[in-house]
Design a protein around this motif. Structure first.
Motif, PDB file in Angstrom:
ATOM      1  N   MET A   1       0.843  -1.172   0.000  1.00 15.63           N
ATOM      2  CA  MET A   1       0.000   0.000   0.000  1.00 15.63           C
ATOM      3  C   MET A   1       0.889   1.236   0.000  1.00 15.63           C
ATOM      4  SD  MET A   1      -2.827   1.360   2.810  1.00 15.63           S
ATOM      5  CE  MET A   1      -2.156   0.496   4.157  1.00 15.63           C
ATOM      6  N   LYS A   2       0.548   2.203  -0.836  1.00 10.56           N
ATOM      7  CA  LYS A   2       1.259   3.482  -0.880  1.00 10.56           C
ATOM      8  C   LYS A   2       0.492   4.479  -0.038  1.00 10.56           C
ATOM      9  CE  LYS A   2       4.294   4.317  -3.934  1.00 10.56           C
ATOM     10  NZ  LYS A   2       5.667   4.584  -3.662  1.00 10.56           N
ATOM     11  N   LEU A   3       1.213   5.328   0.681  1.00  6.65           N
ATOM     12  CA  LEU A   3       0.592   6.329   1.533  1.00  6.65           C
ATOM     13  C   LEU A   3       1.299   7.655   1.304  1.00  6.65           C
ATOM     14  CD1 LEU A   3      -1.565   6.353   3.867  1.00  6.65           C
ATOM     15  CD2 LEU A   3       0.379   6.426   5.391  1.00  6.65           C
ATOM     16  N   LYS A   4       0.562   8.702   1.007  1.00  2.00           N
ATOM     17  CA  LYS A   4       1.116  10.039   0.791  1.00  2.00           C
ATOM     18  C   LYS A   4       0.575  10.947   1.889  1.00  2.00           C
ATOM     19  CE  LYS A   4       3.005  13.460  -1.480  1.00  2.00           C
ATOM     20  NZ  LYS A   4       4.387  13.743  -1.247  1.00  2.00           N
ATOM     21  N   PRO A   5       1.435  11.400   2.818  1.00  3.67           N
ATOM     22  CA  PRO A   5       0.983  12.290   3.886  1.00  3.67           C
ATOM     23  C   PRO A   5       0.500  13.634   3.322  1.00  3.67           C
ATOM     24  CG  PRO A   5       3.166  11.426   4.347  1.00  3.67           C
ATOM     25  CD  PRO A   5       2.832  11.067   2.944  1.00  3.67           C
ATOM     26  N   LEU A   6      -0.423  14.255   4.016  1.00  2.54           N
ATOM     27  CA  LEU A   6      -0.948  15.555   3.620  1.00  2.54           C
ATOM     28  C   LEU A   6      -0.376  16.652   4.516  1.00  2.54           C
ATOM     29  CD1 LEU A   6      -4.694  14.578   3.142  1.00  2.54           C
ATOM     30  CD2 LEU A   6      -2.930  14.778   1.394  1.00  2.54           C
ATOM     31  N   GLY A   7      -0.369  17.884   4.015  1.00  4.42           N
ATOM     32  CA  GLY A   7       0.065  19.041   4.806  1.00  4.42           C
ATOM     33  C   GLY A   7       1.479  18.877   5.320  1.00  4.42           C
ATOM     34  N   ASP A   8       1.651  19.161   6.618  1.00  2.00           N
ATOM     35  CA  ASP A   8       2.990  19.104   7.214  1.00  2.00           C
ATOM     36  C   ASP A   8       3.235  17.775   7.931  1.00  2.00           C
ATOM     37  OD1 ASP A   8       1.239  19.541   9.328  1.00  2.00           O
ATOM     38  OD2 ASP A   8       2.668  20.761  10.439  1.00  2.00           O
ATOM     39  N   ARG A   9       2.643  16.710   7.440  1.00  2.00           N
ATOM     40  CA  ARG A   9       2.791  15.397   8.070  1.00  2.00           C
ATOM     41  C   ARG A   9       3.869  14.561   7.374  1.00  2.00           C
ATOM     42  NH1 ARG A   9      -2.406  16.828   8.861  1.00  2.00           N
ATOM     43  NH2 ARG A   9      -3.220  16.540  10.970  1.00  2.00           N
ATOM     44  N   LEU A  10       4.415  13.615   8.143  1.00  2.00           N
ATOM     45  CA  LEU A  10       5.470  12.726   7.674  1.00  2.00           C
ATOM     46  C   LEU A  10       5.085  11.289   7.977  1.00  2.00           C
ATOM     47  CD1 LEU A  10       8.276  14.572   9.616  1.00  2.00           C
ATOM     48  CD2 LEU A  10       7.901  14.808   7.191  1.00  2.00           C
ATOM     49  N   LEU A  11       5.567  10.361   7.178  1.00  2.00           N
ATOM     50  CA  LEU A  11       5.424   8.944   7.460  1.00  2.00           C
ATOM     51  C   LEU A  11       6.802   8.453   7.878  1.00  2.00           C
ATOM     52  CD1 LEU A  11       3.608   6.411   7.396  1.00  2.00           C
ATOM     53  CD2 LEU A  11       4.405   6.053   5.059  1.00  2.00           C
ATOM     54  N   VAL A  12       6.894   7.905   9.100  1.00  2.00           N
ATOM     55  CA  VAL A  12       8.179   7.497   9.673  1.00  2.00           C
ATOM     56  C   VAL A  12       8.107   6.030  10.063  1.00  2.00           C
ATOM     57  CG1 VAL A  12       9.806   7.899  11.565  1.00  2.00           C
ATOM     58  CG2 VAL A  12       8.618   9.827  10.540  1.00  2.00           C
ATOM     59  N   LYS A  13       9.141   5.273   9.691  1.00  2.00           N
ATOM     60  CA  LYS A  13       9.250   3.867  10.094  1.00  2.00           C
ATOM     61  C   LYS A  13      10.231   3.803  11.257  1.00  2.00           C
ATOM     62  CE  LYS A  13      11.736   0.831   7.860  1.00  2.00           C
ATOM     63  NZ  LYS A  13      12.280  -0.102   6.887  1.00  2.00           N
ATOM     64  N   ARG A  14       9.767   3.251  12.389  1.00  2.00           N
ATOM     65  CA  ARG A  14      10.640   3.124  13.555  1.00  2.00           C
ATOM     66  C   ARG A  14      11.822   2.218  13.233  1.00  2.00           C
ATOM     67  NH1 ARG A  14       8.360   4.588  18.692  1.00  2.00           N
ATOM     68  NH2 ARG A  14       6.105   4.761  18.583  1.00  2.00           N
ATOM     69  N   LEU A  15      12.985   2.572  13.771  1.00  2.00           N
ATOM     70  CA  LEU A  15      14.166   1.728  13.625  1.00  2.00           C
ATOM     71  C   LEU A  15      14.210   0.755  14.797  1.00  2.00           C
ATOM     72  CD1 LEU A  15      16.820   4.321  12.469  1.00  2.00           C
ATOM     73  CD2 LEU A  15      15.521   2.728  11.084  1.00  2.00           C
ATOM     74  N   GLU A  16      14.690  -0.441  14.551  1.00  2.00           N
ATOM     75  CA  GLU A  16      14.743  -1.475  15.585  1.00  2.00           C
ATOM     76  C   GLU A  16      15.759  -1.120  16.660  1.00  2.00           C
ATOM     77  OE1 GLU A  16      12.697  -4.102  15.811  1.00  2.00           O
ATOM     78  OE2 GLU A  16      11.695  -3.240  14.064  1.00  2.00           O
ATOM     79  N   VAL A  17      15.460  -1.554  17.884  1.00  2.00           N
ATOM     80  CA  VAL A  17      16.333  -1.323  19.032  1.00  2.00           C
ATOM     81  C   VAL A  17      17.218  -2.543  19.221  1.00  2.00           C
ATOM     82  CG1 VAL A  17      16.357  -0.734  21.483  1.00  2.00           C
ATOM     83  CG2 VAL A  17      14.408  -0.099  20.085  1.00  2.00           C
ATOM     84  N   GLU A  18      18.412  -2.316  19.721  1.00  2.00           N
ATOM     85  CA  GLU A  18      19.301  -3.429  20.031  1.00  2.00           C
ATOM     86  C   GLU A  18      18.648  -4.322  21.083  1.00  2.00           C
ATOM     87  OE1 GLU A  18      22.390  -4.278  18.845  1.00  2.00           O
ATOM     88  OE2 GLU A  18      22.072  -2.746  17.316  1.00  2.00           O
ATOM     89  N   GLU A  19      18.789  -5.638  20.917  1.00  2.00           N
ATOM     90  CA  GLU A  19      18.202  -6.573  21.871  1.00  2.00           C
ATOM     91  C   GLU A  19      19.167  -6.929  22.992  1.00  2.00           C
ATOM     92  OE1 GLU A  19      16.371  -9.914  20.057  1.00  2.00           O
ATOM     93  OE2 GLU A  19      15.242  -8.685  18.651  1.00  2.00           O
ATOM     94  N   ARG A  20      20.384  -6.431  22.924  1.00  2.00           N
ATOM     95  CA  ARG A  20      21.384  -6.679  23.963  1.00  2.00           C
ATOM     96  C   ARG A  20      21.947  -5.357  24.452  1.00  2.00           C
ATOM     97  NH1 ARG A  20      24.232 -11.945  23.735  1.00  2.00           N
ATOM     98  NH2 ARG A  20      23.150 -13.199  22.199  1.00  2.00           N
TER      99      ARG A  20
END
Length: 96
Positions: A1-20
Motif C-alpha cells: 500500500m502506498k501512503l502520501k501524507p498531507l500538509g505538514d505530516r510525515l510517514l516514519v518507520k521506527r528503527l529497531e532497538v538493540e536486543e542486547r
C-alpha cells in the motif's frame, strides 16, 4: 500500500532497538521501550501560510530523525509499523 501524507505530516518507520546491552545482557520484549528514532519514508507537501504560499518541510525522505515519545499515530502498512506525525514532532535529524 502506498501512503502520501498531507500538509505538514510525515510517514516514519521506527528503527529497531538493540536486543542486547553493551554488557551482553539480552533485553526481553516486555522491558523494551519503543525506539524514538526512525527513517522518514514519505513527506507531505508542507502547510500553507496565511497568504496561501506553501511552507516546505525541513526533512527529506530517507533521513533518520529523533521524535518525541508520544508523537504521531501508529499505523501498520503491509505488516510493518509506521507513524504518521507532524513536522513539529521531529526533535532532530541524525547527521550521517
Amino acid at each position: 500500500m502506498k501512503l502520501k501524507p498531507l500538509g505538514d505530516r510525515l510517514l516514519v518507520k521506527r528503527l529497531e532497538v538493540e536486543e542486547r546491552t553493551i554488557g551482553g545482557i539480552i533485553i526481553p520484549d516486555s522491558a523494551k521501550e519503543k525506539p524514538l528514532k526512525g527513517e522518514v519514508v514519505a513527506v507531505g507537501p508542507g502547510k500553507l501560510d496565511d497568504s496561501g504560499a506553501r511552507i516546505a518541510i525541513g526533512v527529506k525522505e530517507g533521513e533518520i530523525v529523533l521524535f518525541a515519545k508520544y508523537a504521531g499515530t501508529e499505523i501498520s502498512i503491509d505488516g510493518v509499523d509506521h507513524l504518521v506525525m507532524r513536522e513539529d514532532d521531529i526533535l532532530a535529524v541524525v547527521a550521517a
